[in-house]
Design an enzyme around this catalytic site. Structure first.
Site, PDB file in Angstrom:
ATOM      1  N   LYS A 144      -0.879   7.303  -2.316  1.00 38.45           N
ATOM      2  CA  LYS A 144       0.228   6.364  -2.068  1.00 38.45           C
ATOM      3  C   LYS A 144       1.523   6.922  -2.642  1.00 38.45           C
ATOM      4  O   LYS A 144       2.577   6.876  -2.004  1.00 38.45           O
ATOM      5  CB  LYS A 144      -0.100   4.994  -2.682  1.00 38.45           C
ATOM      6  CG  LYS A 144      -1.203   4.271  -1.924  1.00 38.45           C
ATOM      7  CD  LYS A 144      -1.785   3.095  -2.697  1.00 38.45           C
ATOM      8  CE  LYS A 144      -2.930   2.466  -1.925  1.00 38.45           C
ATOM      9  NZ  LYS A 144      -3.641   1.416  -2.677  1.00 38.45           N
ATOM     10  N   GLN A 199      -3.363  -1.444  -8.381  1.00 35.57           N
ATOM     11  CA  GLN A 199      -4.551  -0.944  -7.699  1.00 35.57           C
ATOM     12  C   GLN A 199      -5.787  -1.729  -8.143  1.00 35.57           C
ATOM     13  O   GLN A 199      -6.049  -1.866  -9.343  1.00 35.57           O
ATOM     14  CB  GLN A 199      -4.723   0.556  -8.014  1.00 35.57           C
ATOM     15  CG  GLN A 199      -5.873   1.217  -7.285  1.00 35.57           C
ATOM     16  CD  GLN A 199      -5.666   1.284  -5.773  1.00 35.57           C
ATOM     17  OE1 GLN A 199      -4.578   1.582  -5.302  1.00 35.57           O
ATOM     18  NE2 GLN A 199      -6.709   0.997  -5.019  1.00 35.57           N
ATOM     19  N   ASP A 240       1.506  -5.499  -1.327  1.00 32.26           N
ATOM     20  CA  ASP A 240       0.114  -5.592  -0.877  1.00 32.26           C
ATOM     21  C   ASP A 240      -0.139  -6.917  -0.153  1.00 32.26           C
ATOM     22  O   ASP A 240      -1.168  -7.083   0.500  1.00 32.26           O
ATOM     23  CB  ASP A 240      -0.839  -5.487  -2.080  1.00 32.26           C
ATOM     24  CG  ASP A 240      -1.489  -4.115  -2.200  1.00 32.26           C
ATOM     25  OD1 ASP A 240      -1.494  -3.370  -1.207  1.00 32.26           O
ATOM     26  OD2 ASP A 240      -1.997  -3.808  -3.295  1.00 32.26           O
TER      27      ASP A 240
END
Ligand code: NAD
Length: 318
Positions: A54, A98, A121
């Site tokens: 990412k 994460q 997200d």
């Protein structure tokens, strides 16, 4: 019949290139450089790879990219303090923590601490609720990627029957909302579902996000079906080497399906591409203006209704 593979790597590459053009435009016209902060707790090898991937793509499209690598035993309060600092840091447009987090940390307390306008997200209940209500929201990246892949094969989804296997907050539930909004009749399947093979046989599109290798068999598929395999499962190949496989028994499925995504190289790269797209969206909407360019992922955005209000006040002028 041999299914046509859907090349997620190539499609994601085009989205990333488009995001890079948007970033260049934002810099030139508004002096804005989108910033993405990625937080990793612990040193889980798979999570570390995801975070590095990412960050690499974020830098490649021109974002400022920050990584925060916290030790596995970090106190929850320390993580929350970091998130608060990122929330008020104006150079940060997107915050990603994460998952999974270590068991001593309350995942929901952490996700709910993220400013919803920076929740790239799309996991914050504020964004999940707005998605469900058909309001503009930051939408989880994997479902956006799946919808995009489907739309590369069939542009009008009205009336199609879809089964989505798995109902997690990060994939199955938001995807069911997106597909329903796009006009599909969606069946959400899960572990307790009876007659999953028959449900699949009745479906024009099968999406599997169960995390169960080889779950979807070839003879479960309607001939010509679109098959999107979200699953990522670790397996061993015939030489004993580790490999990644999806939820779909790929060789069998290619004999029945019309289109199919491989694993790897299908949904995975789309997830990263939409993380980048979401970060641009956050950078723009946080500042109270909107970016609308005529391109593929805008088509997905507009099909999701959440982007319908976009005004084209930032058009390419080169
Ligand atoms: P999860 O464990 O949170 O949810 C799994 C869901 O699948 C649950 O609703 C469960 O009931 C259902 N399920 C499990 N086994 C089933 C079975 N045999 N029959 C029917 N339903 C079943 O998982 P998740 O986080 O949504 O991830 C699912 C899979 O997708 C995993 O393999 C994960 O690695 C992968 N994933 C991939 C990407 C990507 O970018 N490619 C992104 C997210 C998740």
């Amino acid at each position: 019949m041999t299914a046509i593979p859907i090349n997620g790597n190539a499609i994601a590459g085009r989205i990333r290139a488009r995001v890079a053009r948007e970033v260049a435009l934002l810099k030139r016209q508004r002096d804005i450089t989108p910033g993405l902060a990625v937080v990793l707790v612990g040193d889980d090898p798979a999570s570390s790879v995801y975070v590095r991937t990412k960050a690499r793509h974020a830098q490649a499209v021109g974002f400022t990219s920050q990584q925060f690598l916290l030790p596995v035993h970090v106190a929850e309060t320390e993580l929350l303090t970091l998130i608060q600092a990122l929330n008020i840091d104006d150079s940060v447009d997107g915050i990603l923590v994460q998952l999974p987090l270590p068991s001593h940390i309350d995942r929901w307390r952490v996700l709910e601490a993220i400013d919803p306008s920076k929740d790239v997200d799309g996991f914050h209940p504020y964004n999940a609720g707005r998605l469900a209500a058909g309001r503009p929201a930051l939408v989880p990246c994997t479902p956006l990627g799946v919808l995009h892949l489907i739309k590369t094969v069939v542009s009008d989804l009205n009336g199609l029957d879809v089964v989505v296997i798995g109902r997690s907050n990060i994939v199955g539930k938001p995807l069911a909302v997106l597909l329903g909004d796009a006009g599909c009749t969606v069946t959400g399947a899960q572990l307790q579902t009876r007659n999953l093979p028959d449900l699949c046989r009745q479906s024009d599109i099968v999406v599997s996000a169960a995390g169960s290798a080889g779950l979807v068999r070839g003879d479960w598929l309607k001939p010509g079906a679109i098959v999107i395999d979200v699953g990522i499962n670790r397996a061993i190949d015939s030489t004993g080497a580790p490999k990644l496989v999806g939820d779909v028994a790929f060789t069998e499925a290619t004999k029945r399906a019309g289109y199919i995504t491989p694993v790897p190289g299908g949904v995975g790269p789309m997830t990263v591409a939409y993380l980048l797209a979401n970060t641009v969206s956050a950078a723009v909407s946080r500042r109270g203006f909107q970016l609308s360019l005529d391109h593929e992922h805008d088509q997905v955005r507009s099909s999701c209704r959440r982007w319908q209000d976009c005004a084209a006040d930032l058009q390419a002028t080169t």
